[in-house]
Design a protein around this motif. Structure first.
Motif, PDB file in Angstrom:
ATOM      1  N   ALA A   1       9.233   3.821  -0.389  1.00  0.00           N
ATOM      2  CA  ALA A   1       8.088   4.725  -0.347  1.00  0.00           C
ATOM      3  C   ALA A   1       8.483   6.034   0.320  1.00  0.00           C
ATOM      4  O   ALA A   1       8.093   7.115  -0.125  1.00  0.00           O
ATOM      5  CB  ALA A   1       6.940   4.065   0.410  1.00  0.00           C
ATOM      6  N   GLU A   2       9.298   5.953   1.378  1.00  0.00           N
ATOM      7  CA  GLU A   2       9.718   7.171   2.071  1.00  0.00           C
ATOM      8  C   GLU A   2      10.517   8.070   1.130  1.00  0.00           C
ATOM      9  O   GLU A   2      10.300   9.286   1.073  1.00  0.00           O
ATOM     10  CB  GLU A   2      10.555   6.801   3.293  1.00  0.00           C
ATOM     11  N   TYR A   3      11.402   7.477   0.363  1.00  0.00           N
ATOM     12  CA  TYR A   3      12.226   8.289  -0.537  1.00  0.00           C
ATOM     13  C   TYR A   3      11.412   8.844  -1.692  1.00  0.00           C
ATOM     14  O   TYR A   3      11.607   9.995  -2.087  1.00  0.00           O
ATOM     15  CB  TYR A   3      13.426   7.472  -1.030  1.00  0.00           C
ATOM     16  N   ILE A   4      10.479   8.038  -2.207  1.00  0.00           N
ATOM     17  CA  ILE A   4       9.646   8.561  -3.287  1.00  0.00           C
ATOM     18  C   ILE A   4       8.796   9.713  -2.771  1.00  0.00           C
ATOM     19  O   ILE A   4       8.631  10.732  -3.447  1.00  0.00           O
ATOM     20  CB  ILE A   4       8.750   7.441  -3.867  1.00  0.00           C
TER      21      ILE A   4
ATOM     22  N   LEU B   1       0.841  -1.197   0.000  1.00  0.00           N
ATOM     23  CA  LEU B   1       0.000   0.000   0.000  1.00  0.00           C
ATOM     24  C   LEU B   1       0.879   1.252   0.000  1.00  0.00           C
ATOM     25  O   LEU B   1       0.684   2.170  -0.809  1.00  0.00           O
ATOM     26  CB  LEU B   1      -0.889  -0.046   1.235  1.00  0.00           C
ATOM     27  N   SER B   2       1.877   1.262   0.891  1.00  0.00           N
ATOM     28  CA  SER B   2       2.781   2.413   0.953  1.00  0.00           C
ATOM     29  C   SER B   2       3.461   2.620  -0.388  1.00  0.00           C
ATOM     30  O   SER B   2       3.539   3.730  -0.908  1.00  0.00           O
ATOM     31  CB  SER B   2       3.878   2.158   1.989  1.00  0.00           C
ATOM     32  N   PHE B   3       3.962   1.538  -0.924  1.00  0.00           N
ATOM     33  CA  PHE B   3       4.813   1.639  -2.107  1.00  0.00           C
ATOM     34  C   PHE B   3       4.011   2.036  -3.334  1.00  0.00           C
ATOM     35  O   PHE B   3       4.464   2.810  -4.164  1.00  0.00           O
ATOM     36  CB  PHE B   3       5.499   0.290  -2.332  1.00  0.00           C
ATOM     37  N   VAL B   4       2.791   1.511  -3.452  1.00  0.00           N
ATOM     38  CA  VAL B   4       1.996   1.787  -4.649  1.00  0.00           C
ATOM     39  C   VAL B   4       1.506   3.231  -4.641  1.00  0.00           C
ATOM     40  O   VAL B   4       1.480   3.902  -5.677  1.00  0.00           O
ATOM     41  CB  VAL B   4       0.812   0.797  -4.722  1.00  0.00           C
TER      42      VAL B   4
END
Lengths: 241, 341, 410
Positions: free
Chosen positions: B254-257, B84-87
């Motif tokens: 996800a944090e970096y994106i 979920l975070s990554f998408v």
């Protein structure tokens, strides 16, 4: 069947299934998750209806804030202490079934007989486009015709917030015992019993050279010898800013 | 339907997505190098020339590691949370305008994936959804540190999202739109004061809003000094304590994106995006975003971490009133400018 | 024969507790494997939300029975073990033990050796304070401080290495003085360090002393009132941060601390920030002491007490004279027998009062050896400071006590 109707059918089906999941899931966190899925699908349906502002607001307010708080509460509450909301007594289950079927029948009847047919309002798609989009249109309606209701709602919510704060406040704030009536063994310090009697021994007078100003408006006292301040620690009202 | 336009838009979205993913990998390299330079170290230098292959080695390492699911974990939620975070993270890049319109092979191509008329709200909504990855990951791990991290995160994101949203209202008042493409266009006409040309960037007309946005954005992406959900000295890893291998890397990426996305948003909203003194283009946007990313890392090396209550106090007692004052002031000035006051 | 392996009984380390209808407590087990418990300290915390209602430090995960080991070794053999108690300030531990044994024996090292002992002890204090500052700041979230502090600590470790060949477990002091010569370029190395360090220390202070987040995290946190500090038996910066003037170097001067001019900083609020300020000032005072020692130390002269049965004879005479060779043989094989009696001696260690208590029954092995380590005693104050604080404060409080688990558990 146009593409939009197809997409609507898919989204609607997922939303309904997720709503069923909310009721059927055994784990309250799973219920909340299913509700998230349902809300997101409803928001997507708003997008199809060209109500982008409503869609964004739906996600920000319902999914991003309210459901996060719901999850917050669920996680804080011990799962064993939750009230029983699956099952219950047979009478309750029967009653719930009957009422639910009645509601379903009512809604179905209303839709199938097309008795609920609204009148189109003043905001036709052309009118919305003319003011620059549905955000602007919504703003115009809410902040011209409905200023008072909005203000009243705001005050009501504020009152509710304050009320919740007052109710949630712990009755007895923890205060560490400030006065400790303890006798001490020591070389350099006011005897505990004297403090308890309210008699504070005088603080030592400090020469200017003994104070060292440090950052953060603090001073350090510089003791030249081990015999300084033996009656009394360098500690007291005077140095406590 | 214009299939050529659809296809070109699709190809552009594909490029944006992949560039974001590649950038994110090298963001870790950039961070490690800058951190090292600020801390009197050299940073990665053994893997490839200047250590340039380090992110790839890291990626392989993370993908090859064992994927551990704790015994008491809520298995389904535990597995879904990092996805979920990554998408959700790269989706906000869809509304960032990387330029105007260019003609490629006789086909008009927009240098943005979508021009939504509520673009900024869309980004905020994504931020609101992104917190679910953290909350659910923390809840599902069946670990007290994770749970505390998740609770902190929930409270933090809700509080700072309000500040984030309110800090942008000044920009909306000035530009009269929520579309990022139109906000960008509004910043491209230079103002002229007695012959001196000044760029009409909103950082100049909204300095307070900009500062508030910057603080709230750092908090929203869970970066130091607001990295309480994963404060390693208190909560070990916070919400991702129990995660390993590629599921951990999903949270990490996800944090970096999110950092990159927020930097692009800040550059577009306040620094004129692709607008520059000479040769407007995507390179200006990249340079401005890089400035923000550097600022992120700089903060991390310099500042200690806030305490939880101080963090919430800052949001509700300092930033929120300031944001409201900013809105009121901007509104008054706008009315005065329109001659209504 | 089959070996039966039984499953260890699971130890329940945390449970939730309903305190009343509206209040619930969560028990959080912090450590012994935790990034900021400075080794293997375990703290059992009772939380209500993020507020701590109970704090229970559990120690002993690094217990090696150092005191008991000392009761089975001859006096001189125990010196390397003192390195392994507080391993970030090994020379100070050496000094404390060696001075206690010398007091028991009634001997005193030559003047030059005394000065060099002071220099090494003060350098150890600096090294220890640098480790404290780096880890304390890292716990509170200032990432870079630890790297800056370890950079300067490297310089001190290089000096130790130059002097005795080891960097961490130095084993540099001996009963009666030093047996190694002072390397000729050692004073210059120390002077270089003295020239560099004040500037570096100002850089640290620029980063932290007036930083609003640092102030918010340290001021008013972990306040220990002076009477409480004394009742808990705190020493070192934990005591002086509360404004009580007790520094062993001033109260009962040992070595030549009465010949050098230095001041003892005392805090006025007794919180984490005051202890930070006190330690920072102590570092400056240490520099001053080292500078004066370097100026006063005789450049020539014996480094070790000669002609004493308690002291190992120097190498050159062992190899050239018969009596020293015999003496050396007996000293190594049998050790020496001190007079009967008991002795306690305290020195000002970087963390507080480090005391050694030795009971001698006249045999070459101590009858009882007890080490009073400062951080073991100081750690007692953790529950007092932690109650009512926030979870994030616990790491600041552990940092401000400045513990080394090797020294706490011994």
């Amino acid at each position: 069947m146009s593409a939009e109707v197809l997409v609507f059918d898919i989204l609607g089906a997922i939303a309904v299934l997720a709503a069923a999941g909310v009721v059927l899931a055994r784990n309250p966190v799973h219920s909340a998750l299913a509700l998230v899925v349902s809300f997101v699908n409803v928001a997507a349906i708003y997008v199809i209806l060209r109500a982008e502002f409503l869609a964004a607001a739906q996600i920000i307010v319902y999914t991003g804030a309210i459901l996060v708080l719901v999850l917050f509460v669920i996680m804080l509450v011990d799962p064993d202490n939750l009230p029983e909301f699956h099952g219950g007594r047979p009478v309750q289950r029967l009653l719930a079934l009957i009422l639910g079927l009645a509601l379903l029948g009512e809604v179905m009847a209303a839709i199938l007989t097309r008795t609920i047919v609204g009148q189109p309002g003043p905001w036709s798609p052309q009118a919305v486009a003319a003011v620059g989009g549905n955000t602007q249109a919504l703003g115009r309606v809410l902040y011209s015709g409905y200023v008072l209701p909005i203000q009243v709602t705001a005050v009501l919510l504020l009152a509710a917030t304050i009320g919740a704060l007052v109710l949630a406040r712990p009755d007895t704030p923890r205060v560490r015992a400030l006065v400790r009536d303890t006798a001490t063994i020591s070389l350099a310090h006011p005897r505990g019993s004297e403090m308890a009697n309210g008699v504070e021994p005088a603080l030592p007078a400090l020469a200017a050279g003994q104070l060292k100003l440090e950052a953060g408006e603090r001073t350090l006292v510089m003791a030249k010898s081990g015999d300084d301040f033996l009656d009394q620690p360098v500690w007291g009202e005077r140095h406590q800013s | 339907m214009n299939w050529a336009a659809f296809l070109s838009n699709y190809i552009f979205a594909f490029i944006v997505l992949n560039v974001m993913l590649g950038l994110m990998a090298y963001m870790t390299y950039f961070e490690r190098k800058v951190l090292a330079a600020m801390q009197d170290r050299v940073g990665p230098k053994r893997t490839g020339p200047f250590g340039l292959l380090q992110p790839i080695a890291d990626g392989i390492k993370l993908l090859a590691k064992e994927d551990i699911v704790p015994k008491n974990a809520d298995r389904l939620v535990f597995l879904v949370a990092p996805l979920l975070s990554f998408v959700l993270a790269p989706l906000s890049a869809a509304v960032i305008p990387f330029g105007g319109t260019v003609t490629v092979f006789g086909q008009e191509v927009n240098l943005y994936v979508a021009d939504i008329n509520v673009a900024v709200l869309y980004v905020l909504a994504l931020g609101g959804m992104g917190v679910y990855g953290i909350i659910l990951g923390g809840y599902a791990s069946a670990n007290r540190y994770s749970l505390l991290g998740a609770l902190r995160s929930a409270a933090q994101v809700i509080s700072y999202e309000i500040v984030l949203g309110l800090s942008l209202v000044g920009v909306f008042i000035l530009s009269g739109t929520l579309s990022l493409v139109q906000i960008l266009e509004a910043q491209q006409q230079p103002l002229s004061f007695g012959g001196v040309q000044v760029p009409n960037w909103y950082i100049l007309s909204q300095p307070l809003g900009f500062v508030l946005f910057l603080i709230a954005a750092v908090a929203e992406t869970n970066r130091a000094p607001f990295d309480l959900p994963e404060a390693e000295s208190e909560l070990i890893g916070g919400f991702h304590t129990e995660y390993s291998g590629f599921r951990f890397s999903f949270f990490f990426l996800a944090e970096y994106i999110n950092m990159i996305a927020v930097s692009l948003l800040a550059a577009t909203l306040f620094l004129g995006g692709t607008d520059g003194p000479i040769a407007d283009g995507v390179w200006w946007l990249a340079a401005k975003a890089a400035l923000f990313l550097f600022f992120y890392i700089w903060l991390r090396t310099t500042l200690p971490r806030f305490r939880y209550d101080q963090l919430m106090g800052l949001a509700w007692k300092v930033l929120l009133p300031l944001a409201l004052i900013n809105i009121a002031l901007t509104g008054l000035i706008r009315l005065w400018g329109l001659g209504l006051l | 024969m089959s070996l039966e392996i039984t499953e260890p009984t699971p130890v329940i380390i945390s449970e939730e507790r309903q305190v009343s209808d509206t209040r619930r407590e969560l028990v959080l087990n912090m450590g012994p494997q935790h990034p900021s418990t400075h080794g293997v300290l375990r703290v059992r915390l009772t939380l209500e939300g993020e507020t701590i209602t109970g704090c229970d430090p559990v120690i002993g995960y690094l217990h090696r029975g150092v005191e008991k080991l000392g009761e089975s070794k001859r006096y001189a053999q125990f010196v390397p073990w003192t390195d392994r108690t507080d391993y970030v300030a090994a020379p100070s531990n050496n000094l404390g033990y060696v001075l206690t044994v010398e007091k028991l024996l009634g001997i005193e090292a030559p003047e030059r050796a005394q000065y060099w002992r002071m220099i090494m002890a003060e350098l150890a204090r600096l090294a220890s304070h640098l480790v404290w500052l780096g880890t304390h700041a890292l716990d509170i979230g200032a990432l870079s401080m630890s790297l800056y502090c370890f950079r300067e600590r490297e310089m001190i470790l290089d000096i130790f290495e130059k002097f005795c060949g080891a960097r961490l477990t130095t084993n540099m002091m001996e009963i009666g003085g030093f047996s190694r010569p002072i390397p000729p370029d050692l004073p210059d190395m120390i002077r270089d360090f003295l020239a560099v360090f004040p500037k570096r220390q100002r850089e640290y202070e620029d980063m932290l002393s007036a930083n609003p987040i640092w102030l918010a995290r340290t001021r008013g946190v972990g306040v220990i009132e002076p009477d409480v500090a004394i009742n808990y038996g705190l020493t070192g910066a934990c005591l002086r941060g509360s404004g009580v003037n007790y520094d062993v170097r001033k109260a009962q001067p040992y070595l030549f601390y009465d010949r050098v001019d230095f001041e003892v900083p005392l805090g006025t609020h007794g919180d984490v920030y005051d202890r930070y300020l006190v330690r920072m000032e102590e570092m400056r005072q240490s520099l001053k002491i080292i500078q004066q020692c370097l100026d006063q130390v005789p450049t020539d002269g014996p480094l070790k007490l000669a002609e004493s049965n308690y002291v190992i004879p120097p190498h050159d005479t062992v190899l050239t004279t018969a009596e020293d060779m015999q003496r050396h043989f007996i000293w190594v094989i049998k050790g020496f027998s001190p007079p009967k009696g008991e002795v306690y001696l305290a020195i000002e260690h970087s963390k507080g009062e480090l005391g050694h208590y030795i009971v001698s029954d006249g045999s070459p092995i101590p009858y009882r050896l007890r080490i009073r380590t400062p951080d073991f005693v100081n750690l007692q104050s953790l529950p007092y400071m932690a109650e009512g604080a926030m979870l994030a404060d616990v790491v600041a409080l552990i940092g401000t006590i400045d513990i080394v688990l090797g020294s706490v558990d011994r």
